[in-house]
Design a protein around this motif. Structure first.
Motif: not given
Length: 220
Positions: A200-204
């Motif tokens: 999720x962090x990488x997507x953001x």
């Protein structure tokens, strides 16, 4: 009883040697399918054709009939791996929508494959062997990067034509986008600084990278 035993023995699976006529393509695919996990698990140097032959359930002679060397087999495995996973990226690039949305789709499609543990393992092998086998890196570029960047360029060219963005050097801008939206994530995973996979962090972070790039491309 002896006759039955003899007939049964003649039909035992897993016999090594020359494959049945007409199955050459299937055998080649079997060899590559067996070789890929061995290469990724053991690395290029530690992998032997004996291990691959045992894993594929065939003789080393059968492998040599199709691949001139271990290097040749590894190259075939890498090219096939890339060819299997490029189509979703190309499909992501064909959709309509705003430039930012299309760029995000392309980057996301690339990262969904590039951050897999298998992909990271393959890249580590290619980097480790770059000194002896620079052709491995060229394959990764020619069959991977060199097919993704033009998709980004086309998106930017169409954005220029519609007036949504104003980019003077499309090729330079595409390389820059590839660096901040794709290469950075892959490099960090390859170096072990981050875990493989698209969190999720990488997507953001990807979304922020796209926004940053688009701000630099605004007209005026």
């Amino acid at each position: 009883m002896a006759a039955i035993d003899k007939a049964s023995t003649s039909r035992q699976p897993g016999r090594l040697g020359r494959p049945p006529r007409g199955s050459e393509g299937e055998v080649t695919l079997r060899i590559m399918a067996a070789a890929k996990p061995v290469f990724l698990r053991e690395g290029f140097e530690a992998t032997s054709l004996d291990i691959i032959a045992a894993s594929a359930g065939m003789s080393k002679k059968t492998i040599y009939a199709r691949f001139a060397s271990k290097e040749d087999l590894f190259e075939a495995v890498i090219v096939r791996y890339i060819e299997e996973h490029i189509p979703p990226v190309e499909q992501a690039a064909t959709g309509d929508g705003p430039v930012a949305e299309r760029l995000h789709r392309i980057a996301l499609a690339v990262l969904e494959v590039a951050l897999w543990p298998d992909t990271i393992a393959a890249r580590r092998i290619i980097v480790a062997e770059a000194g002896r086998f620079p052709e491995f890196a060229r394959l990764l570029h020619d069959f991977g990067v060199a097919r993704v960047v033009p998709l980004i360029e086309r998106c930017l060219e169409e954005g220029n034509a519609s007036g949504a963005i104003a980019v003077e050097d499309v090729r330079l801008a595409a390389d820059f986008f590839f660096s901040i939206a794709i290469r950075t994530f892959v490099d960090r995973a390859e170096l072990g600084l981050e875990r493989p996979g698209l969190s999720h962090v990488k997507r953001e972070t990807l979304r922020q990278a796209v926004d940053f790039f688009m701000k630099a491309c605004r007209p005026g």
